[in-house]
Design a protein around this motif. Sequence first.
Motif, PDB file in Angstrom:
ATOM      1  N   GLN A 116      -8.139 -11.459   0.145  1.00 15.66           N
ATOM      2  CA  GLN A 116      -6.751 -11.657   0.087  1.00 15.66           C
ATOM      3  C   GLN A 116      -6.011 -12.014   1.301  1.00 15.66           C
ATOM      4  N   ARG A 117      -5.127 -12.853   1.189  1.00 15.80           N
ATOM      5  CA  ARG A 117      -4.446 -13.414   2.415  1.00 15.80           C
ATOM      6  C   ARG A 117      -3.277 -12.237   2.769  1.00 15.80           C
ATOM      7  N   ARG A 118      -3.900 -11.384   3.198  1.00  9.28           N
ATOM      8  CA  ARG A 118      -3.031 -10.121   4.022  1.00  9.28           C
ATOM      9  C   ARG A 118      -3.858  -9.340   4.704  1.00  9.28           C
ATOM     10  N   LEU A 119      -3.243  -8.227   5.427  1.00 11.73           N
ATOM     11  CA  LEU A 119      -3.897  -7.354   6.356  1.00 11.73           C
ATOM     12  C   LEU A 119      -4.781  -6.685   5.252  1.00 11.73           C
ATOM     13  N   PHE A 120      -6.239  -6.347   5.838  1.00 10.64           N
ATOM     14  CA  PHE A 120      -7.255  -5.766   4.973  1.00 10.64           C
ATOM     15  C   PHE A 120      -6.707  -4.240   5.105  1.00 10.64           C
ATOM     16  N   LEU A 121      -7.003  -3.675   6.549  1.00  8.83           N
ATOM     17  CA  LEU A 121      -6.503  -2.427   6.583  1.00  8.83           C
ATOM     18  C   LEU A 121      -5.867  -1.781   7.704  1.00  8.83           C
ATOM     19  N   LYS A 122      -4.991  -0.903   7.494  1.00  7.98           N
ATOM     20  CA  LYS A 122      -3.896  -0.527   8.743  1.00  7.98           C
ATOM     21  C   LYS A 122      -3.434   0.549   8.539  1.00  7.98           C
ATOM     22  N   PRO A 123      -3.353   1.584   9.671  1.00  9.36           N
ATOM     23  CA  PRO A 123      -2.251   2.710   9.613  1.00  9.36           C
ATOM     24  C   PRO A 123      -0.972   2.356   9.573  1.00  9.36           C
ATOM     25  N   CYS A 124      -0.281   2.903   8.508  1.00 13.04           N
ATOM     26  CA  CYS A 124       1.317   2.641   8.458  1.00 13.04           C
ATOM     27  C   CYS A 124       1.907   4.323   8.647  1.00 13.04           C
ATOM     28  N   LEU A 125       2.811   4.326   9.489  1.00 11.86           N
ATOM     29  CA  LEU A 125       3.655   5.703  10.091  1.00 11.86           C
ATOM     30  C   LEU A 125       4.259   6.001   8.823  1.00 11.86           C
ATOM     31  N   ASP A 126       4.221   7.019   8.558  1.00  7.95           N
ATOM     32  CA  ASP A 126       5.076   7.736   7.152  1.00  7.95           C
ATOM     33  C   ASP A 126       6.219   8.418   7.798  1.00  7.95           C
ATOM     34  N   TRP A 127       7.353   8.053   7.317  1.00  5.89           N
ATOM     35  CA  TRP A 127       8.452   8.256   7.979  1.00  5.89           C
ATOM     36  C   TRP A 127       8.881   9.785   7.648  1.00  5.89           C
ATOM     37  N   SER A 128       8.115  10.365   6.746  1.00  7.88           N
ATOM     38  CA  SER A 128       8.634  11.824   6.203  1.00  7.88           C
ATOM     39  C   SER A 128       7.521  12.839   7.059  1.00  7.88           C
ATOM     40  N   GLU A 129       6.231  12.339   7.108  1.00  9.51           N
ATOM     41  CA  GLU A 129       5.569  13.231   7.484  1.00  9.51           C
ATOM     42  C   GLU A 129       4.989  12.900   9.000  1.00  9.51           C
ATOM     43  N   ARG A 130       5.493  11.684   9.657  1.00  5.14           N
ATOM     44  CA  ARG A 130       5.219  11.477  10.954  1.00  5.14           C
ATOM     45  C   ARG A 130       3.948  11.374  11.292  1.00  5.14           C
ATOM     46  N   LYS A 131       3.027  10.992  10.168  1.00  5.89           N
ATOM     47  CA  LYS A 131       1.722  11.016  10.522  1.00  5.89           C
ATOM     48  C   LYS A 131       1.312   9.410   9.682  1.00  5.89           C
ATOM     49  N   ASN A 132       0.031   9.082   9.911  1.00  6.44           N
ATOM     50  CA  ASN A 132      -0.195   7.716   9.157  1.00  6.44           C
ATOM     51  C   ASN A 132      -0.862   7.923   7.856  1.00  6.44           C
ATOM     52  N   PRO A 176      10.446  15.566  -4.293  1.00  3.61           N
ATOM     53  CA  PRO A 176       9.224  14.676  -4.650  1.00  3.61           C
ATOM     54  C   PRO A 176       9.184  13.227  -4.045  1.00  3.61           C
ATOM     55  N   ILE A 177      10.072  12.646  -3.780  1.00  2.54           N
ATOM     56  CA  ILE A 177       9.994  11.549  -2.843  1.00  2.54           C
ATOM     57  C   ILE A 177       9.215  11.541  -1.403  1.00  2.54           C
ATOM     58  N   LYS A 178       9.354  12.905  -1.014  1.00  8.18           N
ATOM     59  CA  LYS A 178       8.602  13.241   0.317  1.00  8.18           C
ATOM     60  C   LYS A 178       7.046  13.912  -0.003  1.00  8.18           C
ATOM     61  N   HIS A 179       6.823  14.257  -1.207  1.00  7.64           N
ATOM     62  CA  HIS A 179       5.730  14.500  -1.563  1.00  7.64           C
ATOM     63  C   HIS A 179       4.626  13.737  -1.900  1.00  7.64           C
ATOM     64  N   CYS A 180       5.071  12.700  -2.764  1.00 10.13           N
ATOM     65  CA  CYS A 180       4.109  11.617  -3.216  1.00 10.13           C
ATOM     66  C   CYS A 180       5.118  10.376  -3.905  1.00 10.13           C
ATOM     67  N   ARG A 181       4.986   9.347  -2.965  1.00 11.53           N
ATOM     68  CA  ARG A 181       5.677   8.226  -3.233  1.00 11.53           C
ATOM     69  C   ARG A 181       5.055   7.037  -2.975  1.00 11.53           C
ATOM     70  N   THR A 182       5.701   5.782  -3.403  1.00 12.47           N
ATOM     71  CA  THR A 182       4.867   4.571  -2.966  1.00 12.47           C
ATOM     72  C   THR A 182       5.581   3.992  -1.862  1.00 12.47           C
ATOM     73  N   CYS A 183       4.938   3.240  -0.831  1.00 14.82           N
ATOM     74  CA  CYS A 183       5.596   2.572   0.310  1.00 14.82           C
ATOM     75  C   CYS A 183       5.018   1.291  -0.153  1.00 14.82           C
ATOM     76  N   TYR A 184       6.300   0.512  -0.931  1.00 13.21           N
ATOM     77  CA  TYR A 184       5.957  -0.758  -1.293  1.00 13.21           C
ATOM     78  C   TYR A 184       4.694  -0.970  -2.326  1.00 13.21           C
ATOM     79  N   ASP A 185       3.289  -1.205  -1.733  1.00 15.56           N
ATOM     80  CA  ASP A 185       2.228  -1.201  -2.787  1.00 15.56           C
ATOM     81  C   ASP A 185       1.089  -0.086  -2.408  1.00 15.56           C
ATOM     82  N   HIS A 186       1.448   0.901  -1.495  1.00  9.67           N
ATOM     83  CA  HIS A 186       0.578   1.841  -1.295  1.00  9.67           C
ATOM     84  C   HIS A 186       1.154   3.146  -1.118  1.00  9.67           C
ATOM     85  N   LEU A 187       0.018   3.976  -1.290  1.00  9.99           N
ATOM     86  CA  LEU A 187       0.703   5.576  -1.248  1.00  9.99           C
ATOM     87  C   LEU A 187       1.144   6.078  -0.084  1.00  9.99           C
ATOM     88  N   ALA A 188       2.104   6.936  -0.204  1.00  8.49           N
ATOM     89  CA  ALA A 188       2.746   7.635   0.993  1.00  8.49           C
ATOM     90  C   ALA A 188       3.311   8.966   0.750  1.00  8.49           C
TER      91      ALA A 188
END
Length: 225
Positions: free
Chosen positions: A162-178, A103-115
């Motif tokens: 918002q005082r944060r990054l607007f949009l960025k790719p984040c490398l997914d540790w289980s899928e090895r894609k963004n 389940p953790i590799k299928h669908c999880r949160t990465c802090y505040d976004h979907l991974a």
Amino acid sequence: MENQFIKIASLIGDPTRAAIMWTLLDGKAFTATELSIAVNTSPQNISMHLAKLLEAGLLCVEKQGRNKYYRFSTKEVAYVIESMASLAPPALSQKKNTDKHSPIKHCRTCYDHLAGKIGVAVAESLLEQNIILDADHKFEVSREGEKWFSDFGINLEEIKKQRRLFLKPCLDWSERKNHIAGSVGASLLDKMIADDWLRKTKDSRAIQITGKGEKELFRYFKIVI
């Protein structure tokens, strides 16, 4: 800069502090007692490690009543910790067969976004539909994407404030894609949870996909669950 990098790397490289940072990827704030239990160390030892992470500016602390709550100082710290996990060697083929439905590799949160697999699939779908564009390994919203997000119920102009990054790719540790991070990624996850596509799981970063979510993920992203 070199000295600062070495200092940060040595701080995170300690096994106990690395476990603290991994635990905080849950996105919640934790007390020192909760963290000591999560990383299996004594209250005295956890206090020493937390003090070092606070001094380095990696964590912040908020006091509510008698309790102090620790969390990442910025969302960018969370992105770095998640990305570091992708440096781990890929699992052996035998292990892949045993945990491919994790389940953790299928669908999880990465802090505040979907991974996980679903988070990566959402990113790939938005790229294929030209809703977001990959411009030299940086994500940006296309003109068509601005209308798409508006129709989807996300006000891009508001989240740009918002005082944060607007949009960025984040490398997914289980899928090895963004997958998608930044305020856009957080807004997508918040919208999916608010509309009951997804539900958080107690004491885990794993995310449950509802029956409604299965239909809507296919409708908007052509993702088959």
